[in-house]
Scaffold this motif. Structure first.
Motif, PDB file in Angstrom:
ATOM      1  N   VAL A   1       0.858  -1.187   0.000  1.00 16.21           N
ATOM      2  CA  VAL A   1       0.000   0.000   0.000  1.00 16.21           C
ATOM      3  C   VAL A   1       0.894   1.237   0.000  1.00 16.21           C
ATOM      4  CG1 VAL A   1      -1.718   1.265   1.336  1.00 16.21           C
ATOM      5  CG2 VAL A   1      -1.862  -1.223   1.157  1.00 16.21           C
ATOM      6  N   TYR A   2       0.621   2.150  -0.932  1.00 15.04           N
ATOM      7  CA  TYR A   2       1.389   3.391  -1.060  1.00 15.04           C
ATOM      8  C   TYR A   2       0.464   4.589  -0.903  1.00 15.04           C
ATOM      9  CZ  TYR A   2       5.081   0.544  -3.107  1.00 15.04           C
ATOM     10  OH  TYR A   2       6.047  -0.412  -3.322  1.00 15.04           O
ATOM     11  N   PRO A   3       0.992   5.691  -0.363  1.00 10.25           N
ATOM     12  CA  PRO A   3       0.191   6.919  -0.299  1.00 10.25           C
ATOM     13  C   PRO A   3       0.156   7.610  -1.662  1.00 10.25           C
ATOM     14  CG  PRO A   3       2.282   7.208   0.873  1.00 10.25           C
ATOM     15  CD  PRO A   3       2.262   5.818   0.329  1.00 10.25           C
ATOM     16  N   HIS A   4      -1.031   8.051  -2.055  1.00  8.70           N
ATOM     17  CA  HIS A   4      -1.230   8.795  -3.294  1.00  8.70           C
ATOM     18  C   HIS A   4      -1.905  10.116  -2.962  1.00  8.70           C
ATOM     19  CE1 HIS A   4      -1.469   4.650  -5.451  1.00  8.70           C
ATOM     20  NE2 HIS A   4      -0.227   5.056  -5.335  1.00  8.70           N
ATOM     21  N   ILE A   5      -1.397  11.200  -3.529  1.00 13.03           N
ATOM     22  CA  ILE A   5      -1.972  12.531  -3.317  1.00 13.03           C
ATOM     23  C   ILE A   5      -2.796  12.871  -4.551  1.00 13.03           C
ATOM     24  CG2 ILE A   5      -1.504  14.973  -2.883  1.00 13.03           C
ATOM     25  CD1 ILE A   5       1.247  14.073  -1.742  1.00 13.03           C
ATOM     26  N   TYR A   6      -4.081  13.132  -4.347  1.00 11.62           N
ATOM     27  CA  TYR A   6      -5.009  13.391  -5.448  1.00 11.62           C
ATOM     28  C   TYR A   6      -5.175  14.881  -5.711  1.00 11.62           C
ATOM     29  CZ  TYR A   6      -6.152   8.553  -6.201  1.00 11.62           C
ATOM     30  OH  TYR A   6      -6.068   7.223  -6.541  1.00 11.62           O
ATOM     31  N   GLY A   7      -4.069  15.529  -6.022  1.00 11.91           N
ATOM     32  CA  GLY A   7      -4.072  16.946  -6.356  1.00 11.91           C
ATOM     33  C   GLY A   7      -2.674  17.498  -6.254  1.00 11.91           C
ATOM     34  N   PRO A   8      -2.506  18.768  -6.624  1.00  9.91           N
ATOM     35  CA  PRO A   8      -1.186  19.386  -6.566  1.00  9.91           C
ATOM     36  C   PRO A   8      -0.677  19.500  -5.128  1.00  9.91           C
ATOM     37  CG  PRO A   8      -2.777  20.829  -7.668  1.00  9.91           C
ATOM     38  CD  PRO A   8      -3.530  19.662  -7.130  1.00  9.91           C
ATOM     39  N   VAL A   9       0.657  19.529  -4.999  1.00 10.45           N
ATOM     40  CA  VAL A   9       1.295  19.731  -3.703  1.00 10.45           C
ATOM     41  C   VAL A   9       1.778  21.175  -3.647  1.00 10.45           C
ATOM     42  CG1 VAL A   9       3.247  19.090  -2.240  1.00 10.45           C
ATOM     43  CG2 VAL A   9       2.016  17.328  -3.522  1.00 10.45           C
ATOM     44  N   PRO A  10       1.191  22.003  -2.759  1.00  8.02           N
ATOM     45  CA  PRO A  10       1.706  23.362  -2.608  1.00  8.02           C
ATOM     46  C   PRO A  10       3.153  23.293  -2.115  1.00  8.02           C
ATOM     47  CG  PRO A  10      -0.304  23.025  -1.308  1.00  8.02           C
ATOM     48  CD  PRO A  10       0.100  21.710  -1.848  1.00  8.02           C
ATOM     49  N   THR A  11       4.015  24.136  -2.660  1.00 11.46           N
ATOM     50  CA  THR A  11       5.426  24.056  -2.289  1.00 11.46           C
ATOM     51  C   THR A  11       5.637  24.261  -0.792  1.00 11.46           C
ATOM     52  OG1 THR A  11       5.738  26.361  -2.960  1.00 11.46           O
ATOM     53  CG2 THR A  11       6.315  24.655  -4.558  1.00 11.46           C
ATOM     54  N   GLU A  12       4.752  24.990  -0.126  1.00 12.01           N
ATOM     55  CA  GLU A  12       4.917  25.193   1.323  1.00 12.01           C
ATOM     56  C   GLU A  12       4.619  23.930   2.133  1.00 12.01           C
ATOM     57  OE1 GLU A  12       1.043  26.941  -0.104  1.00 12.01           O
ATOM     58  OE2 GLU A  12       3.111  27.405  -0.573  1.00 12.01           O
ATOM     59  N   ALA A  13       4.029  22.908   1.497  1.00 16.52           N
ATOM     60  CA  ALA A  13       3.803  21.628   2.178  1.00 16.52           C
ATOM     61  C   ALA A  13       5.065  20.762   2.177  1.00 16.52           C
ATOM     62  CB  ALA A  13       2.647  20.870   1.534  1.00 16.52           C
ATOM     63  N   VAL A  14       6.047  21.133   1.367  1.00 12.67           N
ATOM     64  CA  VAL A  14       7.325  20.412   1.330  1.00 12.67           C
ATOM     65  C   VAL A  14       8.218  21.024   2.403  1.00 12.67           C
ATOM     66  CG1 VAL A  14       9.337  19.794  -0.066  1.00 12.67           C
ATOM     67  CG2 VAL A  14       7.050  19.863  -1.107  1.00 12.67           C
ATOM     68  N   VAL A  15       8.448  20.252   3.457  1.00 11.93           N
ATOM     69  CA  VAL A  15       9.153  20.778   4.632  1.00 11.93           C
ATOM     70  C   VAL A  15      10.647  20.482   4.623  1.00 11.93           C
ATOM     71  CG1 VAL A  15       7.076  20.804   6.059  1.00 11.93           C
ATOM     72  CG2 VAL A  15       8.510  18.748   6.006  1.00 11.93           C
ATOM     73  N   ALA A  16      11.091  19.630   3.724  1.00 18.98           N
ATOM     74  CA  ALA A  16      12.520  19.341   3.590  1.00 18.98           C
ATOM     75  C   ALA A  16      12.780  18.756   2.209  1.00 18.98           C
ATOM     76  CB  ALA A  16      12.985  18.367   4.669  1.00 18.98           C
ATOM     77  N   LEU A  17      14.013  18.922   1.780  1.00 16.36           N
ATOM     78  CA  LEU A  17      14.484  18.375   0.519  1.00 16.36           C
ATOM     79  C   LEU A  17      15.741  17.582   0.846  1.00 16.36           C
ATOM     80  CD1 LEU A  17      13.701  18.749  -2.507  1.00 16.36           C
ATOM     81  CD2 LEU A  17      15.450  20.512  -2.600  1.00 16.36           C
ATOM     82  N   GLU A  18      15.760  16.297   0.472  1.00 18.60           N
ATOM     83  CA  GLU A  18      16.890  15.424   0.780  1.00 18.60           C
ATOM     84  C   GLU A  18      17.512  14.920  -0.514  1.00 18.60           C
ATOM     85  OE1 GLU A  18      15.246  12.294   3.180  1.00 18.60           O
ATOM     86  OE2 GLU A  18      14.723  13.667   4.809  1.00 18.60           O
ATOM     87  N   SER A  19      18.811  14.756  -0.536  1.00 13.82           N
ATOM     88  CA  SER A  19      19.507  14.206  -1.696  1.00 13.82           C
ATOM     89  C   SER A  19      19.215  12.717  -1.821  1.00 13.82           C
ATOM     90  CB  SER A  19      21.017  14.393  -1.543  1.00 13.82           C
ATOM     91  OG  SER A  19      21.342  15.760  -1.557  1.00 13.82           O
ATOM     92  N   TRP A  20      19.213  12.234  -3.071  1.00 14.95           N
ATOM     93  CA  TRP A  20      19.088  10.796  -3.307  1.00 14.95           C
ATOM     94  C   TRP A  20      20.103  10.376  -4.354  1.00 14.95           C
ATOM     95  CZ3 TRP A  20      16.749   7.300  -0.464  1.00 14.95           C
ATOM     96  CH2 TRP A  20      16.789   5.987  -0.935  1.00 14.95           C
ATOM     97  N   PRO A  21      20.847   9.329  -4.126  1.00 15.08           N
ATOM     98  CA  PRO A  21      20.828   8.520  -2.918  1.00 15.08           C
ATOM     99  C   PRO A  21      21.414   9.283  -1.739  1.00 15.08           C
ATOM    100  CG  PRO A  21      22.503   7.728  -4.444  1.00 15.08           C
ATOM    101  CD  PRO A  21      21.776   8.832  -5.144  1.00 15.08           C
ATOM    102  N   PRO A  22      21.033   8.877  -0.518  1.00 12.23           N
ATOM    103  CA  PRO A  22      21.523   9.588   0.656  1.00 12.23           C
ATOM    104  C   PRO A  22      23.036   9.447   0.797  1.00 12.23           C
ATOM    105  CG  PRO A  22      20.206   7.672   1.287  1.00 12.23           C
ATOM    106  CD  PRO A  22      20.156   7.772  -0.202  1.00 12.23           C
ATOM    107  N   ALA A  23      23.650  10.445   1.377  1.00 13.60           N
ATOM    108  CA  ALA A  23      25.096  10.384   1.619  1.00 13.60           C
ATOM    109  C   ALA A  23      25.404   9.281   2.628  1.00 13.60           C
ATOM    110  CB  ALA A  23      25.585  11.727   2.154  1.00 13.60           C
ATOM    111  N   PRO A  24      26.522   8.569   2.424  1.00 11.60           N
ATOM    112  CA  PRO A  24      26.861   7.485   3.359  1.00 11.60           C
ATOM    113  C   PRO A  24      27.180   8.003   4.757  1.00 11.60           C
ATOM    114  CG  PRO A  24      28.560   7.719   1.653  1.00 11.60           C
ATOM    115  CD  PRO A  24      27.504   8.715   1.372  1.00 11.60           C
TER     116      PRO A  24
END
Length: 111
Positions: free
Chosen positions: A88-111
Motif C-alpha cells: 500500500v502506497y500513499p497517493h496525493i489526489y491533487g497538486p502539492v503546494p510548495t509550502e507543504a514540502v518541509v525538507a528536501l533530501e539528496s538521493w541517494p543519501p550520503a553514506p
C-alpha cells in the motif's frame, strides 16, 4: 506531521518552486496524466528508487526526495495497493503546494 515522501528530479522541483505547486506524478508522468502523485513511506523509498531510477539519477539529472507534510495538503491522500494484494502506497489526489514540502533530501543519501 504525517510524512509522505516523493522522489523526483531537482530540476522538476525547481520548476515547482517557481510555479508555487508540484504537479509531477512519477518518472515521466504528470498529475494530469496519472490522476495522483505517487508517494512512499521512508521504508518503501529504497525499493521505489531502485524500480524507477535504478541508476541513481533521472534523465535530466540529480534526484531529490520531497519530504511532504501531509497535514499541510488540501488534496486528499489515499493509501492504495499498487497491484492487488501488493504493498500500500500513499497517493496525493491533487497538486502539492510548495509550502507543504518541509525538507528536501539528496538521493541517494550520503553514506
Amino acid at each position: 506531521m504525517t510524512e509522505l515522501l516523493h522522489l523526483t528530479e531537482r530540476s522538476l522541483w525547481n520548476e515547482a518552486v517557481r510555479a508555487g505547486s508540484y504537479e509531477q506524478s512519477t518518472r515521466g508522468r504528470t498529475l494530469a496524466e496519472e490522476g495522483f502523485i505517487h508517494c512512499s513511506t521512508r521504508e518503501q523509498l529504497p525499493a521505489v528508487a531502485e524500480f524507477l531510477y535504478g541508476e541513481g539519477k533521472g534523465p535530466h539529472g540529480e534526484l531529490v526526495v520531497l519530504v511532504i507534510d501531509g497535514d499541510k495538503l488540501t488534496a486528499p491522500v489515499r493509501h492504495e495497493e499498487a497491484a492487488p494484494g501488493g504493498p500500500v502506497y500513499p497517493h496525493i489526489y491533487g497538486p502539492v503546494p510548495t509550502e507543504a514540502v518541509v525538507a528536501l533530501e539528496s538521493w541517494p543519501p550520503a553514506p
